[in-house]
Scaffold this motif. Structure first.
Motif, short mmCIF file in Angstrom:
data_model
loop_
_atom_site.label_atom_id
_atom_site.label_comp_id
_atom_site.label_asym_id
_atom_site.label_seq_id
_atom_site.Cartn_x
_atom_site.Cartn_y
_atom_site.Cartn_z
N THR A 1 0.84 -1.20 0.00
CA THR A 1 0.00 0.00 0.00
C THR A 1 0.87 1.24 0.00
O THR A 1 1.82 1.35 0.79
N GLY A 2 0.57 2.17 -0.87
CA GLY A 2 1.29 3.43 -0.93
C GLY A 2 0.54 4.51 -0.18
O GLY A 2 -0.67 4.66 -0.34
N LEU A 3 1.27 5.26 0.64
CA LEU A 3 0.71 6.40 1.35
C LEU A 3 1.30 7.65 0.70
O LEU A 3 2.49 7.92 0.82
N PRO B 1 11.47 5.52 1.17
CA PRO B 1 12.65 4.65 1.00
C PRO B 1 13.56 5.04 -0.16
O PRO B 1 14.72 4.63 -0.19
N THR B 2 13.07 5.84 -1.12
CA THR B 2 13.92 6.24 -2.25
C THR B 2 14.53 7.63 -2.05
O THR B 2 15.14 8.17 -2.97
N ASN B 3 14.39 8.16 -0.86
CA ASN B 3 14.89 9.51 -0.56
C ASN B 3 16.39 9.61 -0.83
O ASN B 3 17.18 8.82 -0.33
N GLY B 4 16.80 10.59 -1.64
CA GLY B 4 18.22 10.84 -1.89
C GLY B 4 18.88 9.90 -2.89
O GLY B 4 20.09 10.00 -3.10
N LEU B 5 18.12 9.00 -3.51
CA LEU B 5 18.71 8.02 -4.43
C LEU B 5 18.69 8.55 -5.86
O LEU B 5 17.78 9.28 -6.27
N ASP B 6 19.70 8.12 -6.64
CA ASP B 6 19.71 8.44 -8.07
C ASP B 6 18.74 7.51 -8.79
O ASP B 6 18.19 6.59 -8.18
N PRO B 7 18.47 7.73 -10.09
CA PRO B 7 17.48 6.89 -10.80
C PRO B 7 17.75 5.39 -10.71
O PRO B 7 16.81 4.61 -10.51
N LEU C 1 3.56 -0.87 3.95
CA LEU C 1 2.99 0.47 3.84
C LEU C 1 4.16 1.39 3.53
O LEU C 1 5.05 1.58 4.37
N VAL C 2 4.18 1.95 2.32
CA VAL C 2 5.32 2.73 1.87
C VAL C 2 4.86 4.16 1.58
O VAL C 2 3.86 4.37 0.91
N THR C 3 5.59 5.15 2.13
CA THR C 3 5.23 6.54 1.89
C THR C 3 6.12 7.13 0.81
O THR C 3 7.28 6.75 0.66
N SER C 4 5.55 8.07 0.07
CA SER C 4 6.33 8.79 -0.95
C SER C 4 5.53 10.00 -1.40
O SER C 4 4.31 10.03 -1.29
N HIS C 5 6.24 11.01 -1.88
CA HIS C 5 5.56 12.12 -2.56
C HIS C 5 5.75 11.99 -4.07
O HIS C 5 5.29 12.84 -4.83
N LEU C 6 6.39 10.90 -4.51
CA LEU C 6 6.61 10.65 -5.94
C LEU C 6 5.57 9.63 -6.41
O LEU C 6 5.70 8.43 -6.20
#
Length: 282
Positions: free
Chosen positions: A16-18, A145-151, A173-178
């Motif tokens: 689930t994405g938050l 979890p992908t904060n600060g990572l390159d592509p 449960l994973v949060t992201s603004h992307l």
């Protein structure tokens, strides 16, 4: 400040994405669900356990990957993950075995004895993921979890998240603004804004097919677009693609005839799908 207001939803098993902009209340919600931050009102349960009275039992069954860099720089990944396994109640031998397993799964097995202070951002994110998984939880909370990572690092992390849900049988449960990232890995998406629920829905419902065709030709797409427009077809260029409104079944024939008439090589013609970002903006 009101961080969350009248927020009510249910998370089912799976990934689930938050979703929400920075400051929408995502991290606050996770801290409340973990029993680390008392809510001023309302109720919540995690795996059937009450957050107010059973926080310690929740944390035994749940893994947490925080957003910020909270890792000790002077110990190795193995030492740290073993320590976190012991903190979760695993005996020493089992903790070492589990630490080796999860570090292998996240791709850090060869680097596991190096001090964390010398790790790249991507490697540190993997350490945080490994410690969240080491005690074999039923559910993991992954905060940005992908904060600060390159592509490339993002793709690798998203692949690991997919494996957690699909192969390990652990709910996520994973949060992201992307929004595009979550569209790739999630079964369900919860969108919040200003601490309020905007929508909670299966990803398939967000990304249902639209009434448009995406057409790609090898070259001269502008010529094809002009030809179709002159024949009454609603068409607009979008990069190297043409987006064409489907009026009826004849639209397909008009595209086919136009491609043949101009002697073009048709690469792709498929029904376009909506993206979560479009729904969020609406």
């Amino acid at each position: 400040m009101t961080a969350l207001e009248s927020l009510s939803f249910t998370v089912e098993p799976g990934v689930t994405g938050l979703v929400g902009a920075n400051g929408a209340g995502k991290s606050t919600l996770i801290k409340i669900l973990l029993g680390l931050l008392p809510p001023s009102g309302g109720q919540a349960q995690v795996l059937g356990l009450d957050i107010a009275a059973q926080g310690s039992q929740i944390r035994e069954r749940v893994g947490f990957m925080p957003e910020y860099d909270t890792l000790p720089p002077d110990v190795s990944a193995t030492e740290f993950v073993v320590h976190m396994a012991r903190m979760s109640g695993l005996p020493a031998t089992a903790a070492r075995e589990r630490a080796a397993d999860v570090l292998r799964h996240v791709g850090l097995y060869e680097e596991r004895y190096r001090p964390i202070g010398g790790y790249s951002t991507g490697m540190k994110q993997k350490v945080k993921l490994a410690q969240a998984l080491v005690h074999d939880p039923q559910l993991v909370f992954l905060d940005e979890p992908t904060n600060g990572l390159d592509p490339n690092g993002r793709d690798e992390m998203l692949g690991l998240i997919r494996r957690i849900g699909a192969e390990f049988g652990i709910s996520v449960l994973v949060t992201s603004h992307l929004l595009g990232e979550l569209e790739r890995v999630c079964d369900h998406v919860v969108i919040i804004d200003g601490g309020k629920l905007l929508r909670s829905q299966a990803v398939e419902a967000f990304t249902q097919t639209s009434g448009q065709l995406l057409v790609e030709v090898e070259d001269r797409s502008d010529d094809l677009g002009r030809l179709l427009f002159d024949r009454g077809v609603a068409v607009r260029p979008e990069g190297r693609f043409l987006m064409i409104d489907i009026a009826d079944e004849k639209t397909y024939d008009q595209i086919r005839d136009g491609v043949v008439e101009l002697g073009l090589a048709l690469i792709r013609m498929e029904q376009a799908r909506h993206h979560i970002e479009e729904v969020f903006q609406q």
